[in-house]
Design an enzyme around this catalytic site. Structure first.
Site, PDB file in Angstrom:
ATOM      1  N   MET A   1      -9.110   7.402   8.931  1.00  0.00           N
ATOM      2  CA  MET A   1      -9.298   8.220   7.731  1.00  0.00           C
ATOM      3  C   MET A   1     -10.338   9.313   7.968  1.00  0.00           C
ATOM      4  SD  MET A   1      -9.143   5.053   4.997  1.00  0.00           S
ATOM      5  CE  MET A   1     -10.095   3.952   6.060  1.00  0.00           C
TER       6      MET A   1
ATOM      7  N   ASP B   1       0.826  -1.197   0.000  1.00  0.00           N
ATOM      8  CA  ASP B   1       0.000   0.000   0.000  1.00  0.00           C
ATOM      9  C   ASP B   1       0.867   1.256   0.000  1.00  0.00           C
ATOM     10  OD1 ASP B   1      -2.260  -1.519   0.046  1.00  0.00           O
ATOM     11  OD2 ASP B   1      -2.681  -1.254   2.176  1.00  0.00           O
TER      12      ASP B   1
ATOM     13  N   LYS C   1      -4.066   2.879  -2.753  1.00  0.00           N
ATOM     14  CA  LYS C   1      -5.293   3.578  -3.115  1.00  0.00           C
ATOM     15  C   LYS C   1      -5.423   4.781  -2.198  1.00  0.00           C
ATOM     16  CE  LYS C   1      -8.073   0.055  -2.533  1.00  0.00           C
ATOM     17  NZ  LYS C   1      -7.114  -0.988  -2.194  1.00  0.00           N
TER      18      LYS C   1
END
Length: 479
Positions: A387, A252, A274
């Site tokens: 997030m 990642d 991503k």
């Protein structure tokens, strides 16, 4: 100033001329080590220790009697200055620099163009330890620790592998298959027989295992590894082992460079990160890469920030692998909620303030719309929101609207566990404004609850928190 980083290199000095300037005990030690390499050693000094004289009489070394002169360096490959006279050592270093000859001045890193490391000798296996000349005693202590770790039989095992190298390469032409065979060789029954001194049995066992490996097709597999939030020290031992065994690593965007640096040097590193609003690789694309490399017989590591099973979509990837008959394994990682809170000095639970923890993701508007706001606004619990930077205002407003007090302590932890970690403290009412003022960016974890206020006094890592935190709400102690 930071210490000079050295390029590690092992020099083949066999049959090559080396000069040692100095005739005392230090020079004697340097000469003894050089003779072990097969170097042609010349020693220059006004006076020589008795052992040096004896070696010269036996034809093992040659001597030049007198004060150092630059012509001593003619036709030398490298030089070691081992005198007690700083001026002579400096002259040797300067002359070597002019003639482009590698020079080591004992106990003077600034004058040296190469360093002599502390050595762990299991010939032909040799381990060298260097501190770039900054702390030789530390290098010696590290060497002593490694000496205790490495079995004396490793030299014989390395020699066995050298004798069989050609046959192994001939039978196992695929690099990955050959590497896996050698890893089993160095850790399995062959190594055990070598430790026992049963070299003939080890060789016959190697023959059988090589025959079996040559007719067995390579089997690919996938290991899901949680990399933690950034600090490479939080990677588990099992995760480290997987990185060192991997042929391919799909990682990642948020996996730190420190963690990636622990991977095997010749592994293929493929970033499949991503990012909100910018999907470099779709989840379907990741699935396709896992399948492609596993079916090619590769050992694949899917390396994810934090933990694969906590908002990491690891379950979806395992379902895909299971459906396609690919063998897999899971190595848990330290999830961001645990690590970031710990590195910020914020306990997720506390006897006086929080008896439960909720892990929540808020990576997009759709996920915010599906949250159970009344349940999240309940008191005496801690919320760890992953997030949460982009939706911070909505999160804080939603909690207040559903009954959580605006004075409830809250914290944002940016780059948790990394050297650049920042912690912004506040409450539900003012945290969004403080986040804007300090330009907080992803990755950042939001913590909501009375425990967040403890970060003001319990912080221990990186910079002190930003913002004044309110005192924890006075709650009755639970019996």
């Amino acid at each position: 100033m930071s210490a000079v980083r050295l390029y590690p290199i092992f020099a083949d000095l066999a049959g090559r001329s080396v000069l040692v300037v100095g005739g005392g005990n230090v020079a004697e030690r340097k000469v003894a080590a050089l003779l072990e390499t097969g170097a042609i050693v010349c020693v220059g000094a006004p006076v020589f220790a008795q052992r040096l004289v004896a070696w010269a009489e036996n034809g093992r070394i040659s001597l030049i009697s007198g004060e150092f002169a630059e012509e001593w360096l003619d036709h030398q490959w490298l030089v070691i200055a081992a005198t007690s006279d700083a001026a002579v050592n400096a002259a040797v270093a300067a002359a070597a620099e002019r003639q482009r000859i590698w020079a080591n001045v004992v106990d003077d890193a600034t004058l040296s163009s190469f360093q002599v490391p502390a050595v762990i000798d299991r010939a032909p296996l040799v381990v060298a330890v260097s501190t770039s000349g900054a702390a030789p005693v530390l290098a010696r202590l590290v060497r002593e620790q490694i000496e205790r770790m490495l079995d004396p039989s490793l030299g014989a095992l390395a020699a066995l592998a050298d004798r069989w190298r050609g046959r192994i390469r001939g039978r196992l032409t695929d690099l990955g298959q050959r590497r896996r065979f050698l890893e089993r060789l160095f850790q399995g029954r062959v190594a055990e027989f070598v430790r026992r001194g049963q070299i003939a049995v080890a060789e016959s066992t190697l023959t059988r295992e090589l025959d079996d490996a040559a007719v067995t097709p390579a089997q690919g597999s996938v290991v899901l590894v949680g990399a933690g939030p950034g600090d490479a020290g939080l990677l588990t031992l099992k995760g480290l082992r997987a990185l060192n065994e991997a042929d391919v690593i799909l990682h990642d965007r948020l996996v730190s460079r420190d963690v990636l640096a622990l991977a095997r040097r010749d592994a293929d590193l493929i970033e499949v990160g991503k990012e909100a609003g910018t999907h470099h690789t779709t989840q379907e694309g990741i699935h396709a890469l896992l399948l492609e490399h596993a079916r090619a017989g590769k050992r694949v590591v899917r390396l994810k920030g934090g933990d694969s099973f906590v908002f990491g979509r690891g379950g979806e990837e395992l379902e895909f692998l299971h459906a396609h008959g690919i063998a897999f394994e899971v190595v848990p990682g330290v999830t961001a909620a645990l690590a970031c809170a710990a590195y910020a000095g914020i306990p997720l639970t506390h006897r006086d303030h929080a008896q439960s923890v909720r892990l929540v993701t808020a990576h997009c508007k759709a996920s915010l719309d599906t949250l159970d706001w009344p349940a999240l606004a309940t008191g005496r619990q801690t919320l760890a929101v992953y997030m949460g930077v982009a939706g911070l205002e909505r999160i804080c407003a939603g909690l207040i609207a559903h009954g959580r007090a605006g004075t409830t302590p809250a914290a944002l932890i940016e780059n948790g566990s990394r050297s650049e970690q920042r912690v912004v403290l506040g409450d539900l009412a003012n945290l969004p404004q403080r986040a804007r003022a300090h330009a907080v960016k992803s990755p950042a974890l939001l913590i909501v609850g009375e425990v967040a206020a403890l970060g003001a006094q319990l912080h221990w890592f990186a910079a002190a928190p930003l913002g004044d935190a309110p005192e924890p709400t006075a709650l009755p102690r639970v019996a």
